[in-house]
Design a protein around this motif. Structure first.
Motif, mmCIF file in Angstrom:
data_model
loop_
_atom_site.group_PDB
_atom_site.id
_atom_site.type_symbol
_atom_site.label_atom_id
_atom_site.label_comp_id
_atom_site.label_asym_id
_atom_site.label_seq_id
_atom_site.Cartn_x
_atom_site.Cartn_y
_atom_site.Cartn_z
ATOM 1 N N ARG A 24 34.649 45.038 41.288
ATOM 2 C CA ARG A 24 34.877 46.073 40.279
ATOM 3 C C ARG A 24 36.362 46.281 40.014
ATOM 4 N N GLY A 25 37.160 45.437 40.598
ATOM 5 C CA GLY A 25 38.590 45.573 40.343
ATOM 6 C C GLY A 25 39.246 46.665 41.175
ATOM 7 N N ASP A 26 38.485 47.206 42.156
ATOM 8 C CA ASP A 26 39.096 48.217 43.030
ATOM 9 C C ASP A 26 40.195 47.585 43.879
ATOM 10 N N SER A 27 39.945 46.367 44.324
ATOM 11 C CA SER A 27 40.991 45.654 45.050
ATOM 12 C C SER A 27 41.490 44.545 44.129
ATOM 13 N N ALA A 28 42.620 43.987 44.494
ATOM 14 C CA ALA A 28 43.170 42.907 43.680
ATOM 15 C C ALA A 28 42.271 41.675 43.812
ATOM 16 N N LEU A 29 42.230 40.895 42.753
ATOM 17 C CA LEU A 29 41.426 39.674 42.767
ATOM 18 C C LEU A 29 41.866 38.757 43.914
ATOM 19 N N LYS A 30 43.172 38.688 44.090
ATOM 20 C CA LYS A 30 43.716 37.811 45.134
ATOM 21 C C LYS A 30 43.238 38.232 46.525
ATOM 22 N N THR A 31 43.318 39.531 46.825
ATOM 23 C CA THR A 31 42.909 39.964 48.164
ATOM 24 C C THR A 31 41.388 39.873 48.331
#
Lengths: 202, 184
Positions: free
Chosen positions: B67-74
């Motif tokens: 949901r984009g709560d965290s960065a895509l990378k992490t």
């Protein structure tokens, strides 16, 4: 030790009690706000300092190589896999899982077929034998003993004969003695043979 | 449109029609990064390839949960890390009775495996890294090689930044001691 207890203890020492409420050591106004940040920076500095000369002198070199064109092929492969509605996982672990699922599926199917066979064939025969027992129970004991004394007679046969005899009795009971005599005379059939015919027909 | 920033890629992911296009860009952007992250954990190229594929397949399947709560990378790093740990645990369970056997096997892959180009000192460095406990190894790799911020590593591993800093500090000291001992 709770405060109330302390207060009780200090009741006879009012000065000490008063001093307790005053903080002797003071800190700058924003000290506690900046402490966390300062400590984090210090730890980071320490960390960098701790990176000794050898580790620092080493290039952060990547020693791992890949086959030529690996990443190009990899992208195409994953896109192909994700293009399918049913995405396939490639590890042996997942393949084992799938094999297990297939085994469970086929075992379930086999169990269902076995159950169906039981319902279709075994259950009716059980019901049949139950029905046979009920019918045998209705017969007079003497008749059963007589029938069992004869060779090669099974229980089904006894019940069939009993049914036929019942029908035959019904048939003859509806006739008067004269009608029966006339019938026998007219056909010239001995009584025991007439019984045989009736048994066969019924 | 070629999405260049993470925000643009996430915006594309929301659109069901352009989701595959977005995923293709995710692959392009993160496959190398994740490959080396995984490779440093499992060492062998073929194993890294398996784990990387599973990582992307899981990411694809789980796109609805992102949901984009965290960065895509992490988020991707977290999947890759979990997949790597799961792989190593399964390998240990399947082939070895002791965790040290797994460590020895990884060291063997390091010295004898394909697709490795390193001098003696680099090999010693990687052997020293392999001697770290699994989580400390992850922290060291993400900080030392991937140069990730502690906040990012914290998101990946679910550990406080303070604990991560301490862990990295200890790892650096241990590794330094090992390779200095070798160098002397």
């Amino acid at each position: 030790m709770n405060t109330k207890h302390n207060d009780d203890e200090l009741r006879e020492a009012p000065l000490l009690s008063k001093l307790r409420s005053a903080e002797f050591f003071q800190v700058p106004g924003d000290y506690f706000d900046s402490l966390k940040l300062e400590l984090e920076d210090k730890i980071e500095d320490e960390t960098h300092l701790a990176e000794g000369t050898v580790l620092k002198s080493l290039d952060r070199q990547n020693i791992f190589l890949t086959p030529e064109g690996y990443f190009e092929r990899f992208k195409a492969q994953i896109l192909a896999l994700t293009g399918n509605a049913r995405m396939v996982s490639l590890t042996a672990h997942d393949q084992n899982k799938k094999a297990q699922s297939r085994t469970i599926y086929w075992l379930s199917a086999a169990a269902a077929v076995a159950l169906l066979c039981a319902v279709v064939w075994i259950l009716p025969s059980t019901r049949k034998s139950d029905a046979l027992e009920v019918e045998l129970a209705l017969l007079p004991t003497e008749d059963l003993i007589d029938a069992l004394d004869k060779e090669n007679v099974d229980l089904h046969h006894i019940v069939e004969v009993a049914d036929i005899e019942a029908s035959y009795k019904g048939f003859t009971e509806s006739l008067s003695d004269e009608q029966i005599e006339g019938l026998l005379d007219g056909m010239q059939i001995p009584t025991h043979e007439l019984e045989g015919i009736l048994l066969e027909e019924l | 449109m070629v999405a260049t920033t993470e925000k643009e890629i996430i915006d594309l992911l929301i659109d069901p029609v352009r989701r595959r296009e977005a995923f293709s860009q995710i692959l392009e952007k993160y496959q190398r990064m994740l490959y080396y992250h995984i490779r440093r954990m499992v060492i062998d190229h073929d194993d890294a390839n398996d784990v990387l594929q599973n990582t992307f397949i899981k990411a694809w399947k789980g796109l609805d949960n992102f949901r984009g709560d965290s960065a895509l990378k992490t988020w991707l790093y977290r999947i890759a890390t979990n997949e790597s740990i799961t792989f190593l645990n399964a390998k240990n369970k399947r082939s070895f009775s002791d965790v040290n056997d797994l460590q020895n096997d990884l060291k063997h892959s390091l010295s004898e495996g394909r697709y490795i180009q390193a001098d003696e000192l680099q090999l010693k460095l990687h052997e020293a890294i392999l001697s770290l406990p699994e989580r400390q190894r992850l922290v060291f790799n993400m900080r030392y090689y991937d140069e990730m911020k502690y906040e990012e590593i914290s998101e990946v591993l679910g550990v406080t930044t303070g604990a991560l800093k301490a862990s990295y500090h200890h790892a650096v000291k241990k590794i330094e001691a090992i390779i200095t001992g070798v160098a002397e």
